[in-house]
Design a protein around this motif. Structure first.
Motif, PDB file in Angstrom:
ATOM      1  N   GLY A   1       0.839  -1.381  -0.064  1.00 42.96           N
ATOM      2  CA  GLY A   1      -0.137  -0.017  -0.110  1.00 42.96           C
ATOM      3  C   GLY A   1       1.221   1.233  -0.145  1.00 42.96           C
ATOM      4  N   GLU A   2       1.812   1.459   0.930  1.00 43.80           N
ATOM      5  CA  GLU A   2       2.366   2.153   0.679  1.00 43.80           C
ATOM      6  C   GLU A   2       3.217   2.737  -0.462  1.00 43.80           C
ATOM      7  OE1 GLU A   2       5.860   2.179   3.860  1.00 43.80           O
ATOM      8  OE2 GLU A   2       3.932   1.430   5.604  1.00 43.80           O
ATOM      9  N   SER A   3       3.750   1.957  -1.757  1.00 45.49           N
ATOM     10  CA  SER A   3       4.569   1.832  -2.883  1.00 45.49           C
ATOM     11  C   SER A   3       3.601   2.508  -3.830  1.00 45.49           C
ATOM     12  CB  SER A   3       4.931   0.425  -2.971  1.00 45.49           C
ATOM     13  OG  SER A   3       6.134  -0.041  -2.363  1.00 45.49           O
ATOM     14  N   MET A   4       2.141   2.038  -3.284  1.00 44.85           N
ATOM     15  CA  MET A   4       0.677   2.269  -4.877  1.00 44.85           C
ATOM     16  C   MET A   4       0.402   4.032  -3.970  1.00 44.85           C
ATOM     17  SD  MET A   4      -1.527  -0.863  -4.284  1.00 44.85           S
ATOM     18  CE  MET A   4      -2.709  -0.822  -5.657  1.00 44.85           C
ATOM     19  N   ARG A   5       0.806   4.041  -2.714  1.00 44.91           N
ATOM     20  CA  ARG A   5       0.024   5.458  -2.679  1.00 44.91           C
ATOM     21  C   ARG A   5       1.359   6.554  -3.245  1.00 44.91           C
ATOM     22  NH1 ARG A   5       1.470   5.744   3.512  1.00 44.91           N
ATOM     23  NH2 ARG A   5       3.181   6.058   2.614  1.00 44.91           N
TER      24      ARG A   5
END
Length: 811
Positions: free
Chosen positions: A156-160
């Motif tokens: 999720g952090e990479s996507m955000r």
């Protein structure tokens, strides 16, 4: 800003599950044209370039080809589909483009609404240079929801950071038939395991501010004979008690924000057109208040595949009124055909408003309607495969490896001199990755393009782990052809080695490009190609053989596990390791297990089948779902759900279970677990139960709860399970999920077949004796004696207020 209300935002009594709009959304809705409304309910797929990564992609949704993006989005756009995940693009360069494009949408479209960006993220963000984690079947094998949540947060952090808002994962389909190609996307065959692990992924991903999407609501994995998109013949009890619980957990306990429909039909009704499932059950019963997105082209499939709609307009009306809010991947039925339906009076515009409100409120929650959205600078550099990504990938891969057999050859002796490493998957990075990895999903169309991240093969990892040993390598054969010309070389290398490690299994891919994955169903559960013959040839050399399975489904490998007449062979590999596509650190995890640097702790999340003829099969079967004298066939798996060996031994003692509990209450079960071996290890303690007498047939064993417990040699721990009685709920004859009063056997076992509740070799009471019935083969494992729990009180009708999760503690 001052917001005004409008009559359109009132809640029409005739429209079920109509949402209450926030002031900002109500204001937007009041100013939208029909064209602007439908624009928010569709995606646009950028950069398709001919790559087939979805069913019927080439035949569907190409009407906008050649149009300028500004013209396509003149009325706005709901989603941008797979901005990073359709072809290999540099993440930072693509982010710069995306920020610019979002600003253009704000500035040049009348309402100034940015696009929501969604991507696949089942084994990590499906983008070039991004980390590839183990496939979901490996998550299930780890029995470690907390670690899966860590992985989800990193994804999720990479996507955000890249400006992505929604991930199309996890898959919560409960495995019913290993012949189905999408098994590698699933977590397991037990609804509670699927629910707990899947909910952990949801919580992890959404903790980073990215919305998760549950796939595929509902019943997708029950397709006949394991054929993709095939009809589902499940009755309402199987739907409610098997397919539904993981979704309920992710909705009620995980707070998931999005759900995707199933492609299939259930009892003749396509799910994409069924308001009983997508509105009544999902929203009114389960309380889901997020956005339902269509699986790619599912709306059009109502016309082209299911033939329940005469044209795209009718397909759009069926899907929209059923409860699908957003059509993906691109606008087709939900654009001009839907507008025409509304303008002609065939469709109440309130159904359109219902979906638009949900779509806009999702964007509002994600910050897309804020004035400063995308006014910051895009990331100039982003590491999508950081040391933290790799550390979690390694831990999860290690925890997912399942040791199926071992005559003592593992771990290898420290002084091993010569190792023959053989097999089609011994030196291929693609063999470590699942169907929805970027490498196998997209880069298969770009064979000359580099992977973009480090992923050591088994050969490379074993060379790191055994620097003093000579490692000789031969492929032997391919994954899936009949060429045996490499057998002689492989056998010669094995004969001259101290040990031979043969790495066999699958190649993941889509729609015929591989042996497992979406559209790659199988009629046989034998290892593809000539791989079994290769293994048997190596075993015949007399050199100890370690067979490593890199697969996306369980295969019928009884021949490799059990010698003797029943197995049809006298010689078997010295050890067998099952690895479900373990990801970028999978090679190192396998090398660590083989050399003893790590101890195996994975457990089978799905039964290991006896044969394709035994499918479909689930350990959650009633008495007559297993072997008995009324049939000469035997569906008993060669290794059961929950099975897995370690390099040490564990013992269970002193099980204590509350003598009684209310049907609306809780009970406690406690057991002492001792590591009786001479090295540290991790046990997966599994609590099982059986309803002894019920109003409908019940499984002979049902997993209630589980716990990973790490113990040093000789160490003991007291493990306690605090179990809500609702874990014993089922759908009664009136169609209501209930907990009935009565007696329940409760025990702790090392797997589903290690259970005193199944010690009944005579299911017919002696009335029938079948001369061809197979002799029961003993499988390693242990269990406590069963304790009887009395559930007291009236029949309890289960509601959303009832607890679903078992709480575990130890001392």
């Amino acid at each position: 800003m001052t917001f005004t209300s409008s009559p359109e935002t009132s809640m029409p009594a005739a429209i079920p599950a109509f949402p209450r709009a926030t002031p900002r959304v109500a204001d937007l809705l009041s100013r939208m044209t029909l064209e602007e409304k439908v624009a928010q309910l569709v995606g646009y797929w950028l950069d398709q370039g001919g790559e087939v990564v979805a069913p019927m992609q080439n035949e569907m949704g190409r009407a906008s080809a050649g149009e300028a993006l500004a013209e396509i989005t003149r009325d706005g756009i709901g989603h941008y589909t797979r901005v990073y995940g359709t072809r290999p693009v540099d993440p930072a360069e693509r982010a710069a483009w995306l920020w610019q494009e979002q600003r253009r949408l704000k500035q040049e479209t009348r309402l100034g609404i940015p696009a929501l960006v969604h991507e696949e993220c089942l084994t990590g963000l499906a983008a070039w240079k991004a980390a590839t984690f183990p496939t979901p079947l490996a998550w299930g094998a780890s029995f470690d929801p907390e670690l899966v949540a860590e992985m989800g947060a990193l994804i999720g952090e990479s996507m955000r950071d890249l400006g992505i808002h929604q991930g199309l994962a996890p898959v919560l389909d409960v495995i019913r038939d290993p012949r189905w190609g999408r098994v590698d996307e699933c977590i397991g065959e037990d609804p509670y395991l699927v629910g707990t692990v899947g909910t952990a992924y949801v919580k992890g991903l959404q903790s980073a501010g990215v919305h998760a999407t549950l796939k595929h609501f509902l019943g997708y994995s029950g397709s006949r004979a394991g054929r993709n998109h095939a009809p589902v013949s499940a009755g309402p009890r199987e739907v409610a008690d098997v397919f539904l619980p993981p979704f309920e957990m992710a909705i009620r306990d995980g707070g998931v924000k999005s759900v995707m429909n199933s492609y299939t039909e259930i009892d003749g009704v396509p799910v994409a057109s069924d308001p009983q499932l997508l509105t009544k059950l999902l929203r009114e019963d389960l309380g889901f208040d997020g956005v339902v997105v269509a699986d790619y082209f599912a709306v059009a499939f109502l016309q082209t595949m299911h033939a329940v709609a005469a044209d795209r307009g009718e397909a759009a009306q069926l899907a929209l009124t059923a409860g699908i809010d957003v059509e993906l991947p691109s606008g087709d039925a939900y654009l001009a055909p839907l507008v025409e339906r509304v303008r002609s009076g065939m469709l109440d515009e309130a159904y359109l408003d219902r979906a638009v409100i949900r779509a806009l409120q999702q964007k509002e929650e994600l910050g897309l309607l804020d004035p400063d959205a995308f006014e910051d600078a895009p990331p100039a550099h982003i590491d999508l495969d950081s040391p933290r990504h790799r550390e979690v990938a390694r831990r999860l891969a290690a925890e997912s490896l399942v040791l199926l057999s071992n005559d003592g050859v593992l771990p290898l002796r420290p002084d091993v001199k010569r190792v023959a490493l053989i097999g089609p998957n011994a030196d291929r990075a693609e063999a470590l990755q699942g169907c929805y990895s970027f490498a196998n999903h997209v880069l298969a169309h770009h064979p000359d393009h580099e992977l973009g991240f480090e992923i050591p093969t088994v050969r490379e990892a074993l060379s790191e782990a055994l620097p003093e040993a000579e490692i000789v390598v031969a492929r032997g054969c391919a994954v899936d052809d009949d060429d045996r010309s490499g057998f002689d070389e492989a056998a010669e290398l094995a004969a001259g080695a101290d040990v031979a490690i043969v790495v066999v299994g699958d190649q993941a891919g889509l729609f015929g490009r591989g042996t497992v994955g979406e559209g790659n169903d199988t009629e046989s559960l034998e290892l593809p190609g000539a791989q079994r013959e290769l293994v048997e040839r190596l075993v015949a050399t007399g050199t100890p053989v370690v067979m490593v399975m890199l697969t996306g489904r369980p295969y019928a490998i009884g021949w490799a596990l059990d010698a003797g007449e029943a197995a049809g062979t006298d010689a078997v590999p010295a050890a067998v390791v099952q690895s479900f596509f373990p990801g970028e650190e999978g090679g190192r995890a396998i090398a660590a297990l083989v050399t003893g640097a790590a101890s195996p702790s994975g457990r089978l999340p799905v039964s290991l089948p006896r044969s394709a003829g035994a499918a479909p099969y689930s350990y959650l079967h009633p008495t007559l779902g297993g072997a008995s004298d009324v049939t000469s066939t035997d569906p008993t798996p060669v290794r059961p759900f929950g099975f897995g060996l370690t390099y040490t031994t564990f013992e269970y003692a002193d099980l204590a279970v509350d003598r009684q509990a209310g049907t609306d209450g809780r009970f406690t079960a406690s057991v002492t677990v001792t590591n009786t071996g001479d090295r540290a290890g991790t046990d997966v303690v599994q609590l099982y139960a059986r309803d002894l007498v019920a109003s409908v047939t019940r499984p002979v064993a049902q997993l209630l709860g589980y716990a990973r417990v790490a113990l040093e040699a000789g160490q003991s721990r007291r493990v306690s399970f605090d179990v809500p009685a609702a874990r014993l709920a089922f759908t009664d004859r009136s169609g209501i999920r209930v907990v009935e009063p009565g007696e329940v056997a409760v025990w702790v076992g090392s797997h589903a077949a290690a259970t005193p509740a199944q010690e009944q070799d005579d299911a017919t009471g002696g009335v029938i004796a079948n001369a061809r019935r197979r002799r029961r083969r003993e499988v390693p494992g242990s269990a406590t004696a069963a304790q009887v729990l009395s559930l007291t009180g009236a029949v309890h009708a289960v509601t959303g207020a009832d607890a679903r999760l078992v709480e575990v503690s130890w001392e």
